[in-house]
Structure formats: C-alpha cells, structure tokens
Design an enzyme around this catalytic site. Structure first.
Site, mmCIF file in Angstrom:
data_model
loop_
_atom_site.group_PDB
_atom_site.id
_atom_site.type_symbol
_atom_site.label_atom_id
_atom_site.label_comp_id
_atom_site.label_asym_id
_atom_site.label_seq_id
_atom_site.Cartn_x
_atom_site.Cartn_y
_atom_site.Cartn_z
ATOM 1 N N GLY A 65 0.849 -1.194 0.000
ATOM 2 C CA GLY A 65 0.000 0.000 0.000
ATOM 3 C C GLY A 65 0.883 1.242 0.000
ATOM 4 N N HIS A 124 5.890 2.714 -7.455
ATOM 5 C CA HIS A 124 5.036 1.536 -7.659
ATOM 6 C C HIS A 124 4.417 1.562 -9.054
ATOM 7 C CE1 HIS A 124 4.340 1.764 -3.067
ATOM 8 N NE2 HIS A 124 5.144 0.756 -3.301
#
Ligand code: PAF
Length: 281
Positions: free
Chosen positions: A28, A34
């Site tokens: 997360g 990412h």
C-alpha cells in the site's frame, strides 16, 4: 479494474485472464515508483494483476506498521488509472488464519544489511512472497531495485524452490531532486526531507568517482558516509559496498558490478537507497 477480496474470487477471475500475466505486489502507500512497476508490467504482459496487503510479519515490534501510509481509495484509483486488470486485497484472517505456523527462510543473503539490523524481517517477506506468488500465479512478477536486498532474496527463493515465473527488476524512481521514492517519504518533515537528499547525493558522488576510475572500496564507502554524516538530521545505519549478487562486503579494489547500498534514519524514518557500480558483462 476488478477488485476481489478473497483467494477464491481471485482464482476464478485469474482463470479468465489472457497471458502472460504480470504481477505487481505492494503493501500500500502507492506512489510513482510503484506505478512504474505497473506501467512496465502493462507494457510487457497481456494482463496485469495486483496484490495489496499490509503484511504485519515483515515489520519488527518497534517499526512503523501502525502508521504505515494507506489510503485505499487513492491506491485503487491510481492502480486502475495505470491499467491493473485484477486486484486482490485479501484479509488478514485469510492470509494468517488461526493455526498458521509456517516460516519460509532464505539463507546467506538475508543475513546481511537490512537482515542483520531487522531480525525476522526477511522471514516475513519470504513467507508472504511465497504465499502471494502461489496465490497469484503470475508469469512475471515485478519488483523494484530500490529494495535491492529484497530483490536478491526473492530471486534466491524463486530459484531455490523452482517457482515457474520470472522476476523482473525495475529501476528506482526518484524525485527530480534525487530522493528515491518510498512510501515512508510521507513521514518526513520539510527539514528532514532536505537532509534526506544527502543519501542520493552521496550515491551520485560515488558514481562520479567510480566513473573517474576510483575502485578502492573503503574510499568509495567513505565518500557517501561523509556526505550523509554532514547532514544533521541523518543517522547512518550502514553504508555497504558489496558483491552485487551475494551481498558479501568488498575490500580493496572492487570488481564491478558491485552494489553500493545504504540505510539511515532521518528523524524517526528509516530510509534505504542504492546504486549498482558497473554492469554485468
Ligand atoms: O516490497 C513490498 O512492498 C513488500 O515487501 C511485498 C513484496 C509486497 C511483500 O509484502
């Protein structure tokens, strides 16, 4: 993007996907680093699957599990915008049911650097990574070079256990001023962030010295350490110049490729960064 929350639903949806299937796993706190992994997977695979799970077992008792950045709506919107087809967000109960009692341990390479300073961290990582690779069944799994040691540990796991997938390494993404992107950057105050730039500055100094012909391991390590120690809010945890694969510390004149990696606390925030010196033949 289809979002599922159970392994059973994931498996049903996974069966319908065209291959090759690329996987992006995250705790997360999604950021552009990412998303670069997602973009790479998107450009190389017919389908992209995501794993989003805040894995408690890779955090030590005094680490930042409780405050780890998470904003589910933001993360989902980003992953959808970057073309993830199927996202699994499993529950803690399904991943670690009562009676769960298995640990996956990779030897050698986990004993150094982060592994030495964060006892149990890599057992937590390798256990969840083996689980998630088994659950997600990707053809390719995308990991960032920013977590250089994790990448080597995962490669070792996949090699040793003959897992039928390719691990793809993606370059570290940096802010324009050089700071390597990390979910933990969100913890930094403005003053801490300014001092944290000493990490990437130090790495750049070493790259420049290496390009000019410097090969002495101690002098290269000292360059980056000196830069970090000059920043008042930075506390150096380690500066390592190691064999690129085994992570054994080097001395004397280095044979490239070598991995220059570092960790520091900036205020209360643990940051890591690295560069590879030289390339494989
Ligand atoms: O790199 C990470 O985000 C985590 O270590 C991973 C691979 C998702 C396992 O929890």
């Amino acid at each position: 993007m289809q979002v599922v929350r159970t392994i059973r639903d994931y498996r049903a949806a996974r069966a319908e996907l065209a291959g090759p299937v690329g996987l992006f796993p995250t705790l997360g706190g999604v950021h552009d680093g990412h998303l670069a992994l997602v973009d790479r997977a998107r450009s190389e695979c017919a389908s992209v699957v995501g794993w989003l799970f805040l894995n408690p077992t890779q955090f030590g008792p005094n680490e930042d599990l409780d405050r780890y950045p998470h904003d589910e709506a933001f993360d989902l919107a980003q992953l959808e915008a970057h073309g993830v087809d199927l996202l699994l967000m499993p529950s803690q109960e399904e991943i670690y049911p009562a009676g769960f009692d298995t640990l996956v341990h990779v030897g050698g390479v986990t004993g150094r650097l982060e592994g030495e300073r964060r006892p149990g961290h890599f057992d937590g990582v390798t256990t969840i990574v083996l689980k998630l690779l088994n659950i997600m069944q990707p053809d390719r799994a995308y990991f960032g070079e920013k977590d250089a040691q994790q990448l080597r540990v995962v490669r070792q796991l996949v090699r040793d256990l003959n897992l039928p997938m390719e691990i793809v390494a993606c370059r570290t993404v940096r802010d324009p001023d050089g700071l390597a992107l990390s979910s933990r950057n969100a913890y930094l105050s403005d003053e801490e962030r300014a001092d944290a730039l000493a990490l990437s500055r130090g790495l750049r100094l070493v790259e420049a010295a290496f390009a000019s012909g410097e090969r002495d391991a101690d002098r290269l390590r000292a360059l980056v350490r000196g830069e970090m120690e000059a920043a008042p809010l930075v506390r150096v945890d380690y500066v390592s110049l190691s064999d690129d694969e085994t992570l054994e510390e080097l001395s004397g004149a280095i044979e490239p490729p070598a991995l220059l990696s570092l960790a520091a606390h900036v205020g209360q925030t643990h940051l890591i960064d690295n560069v590879t010196l030289g390339h494989r033949e």
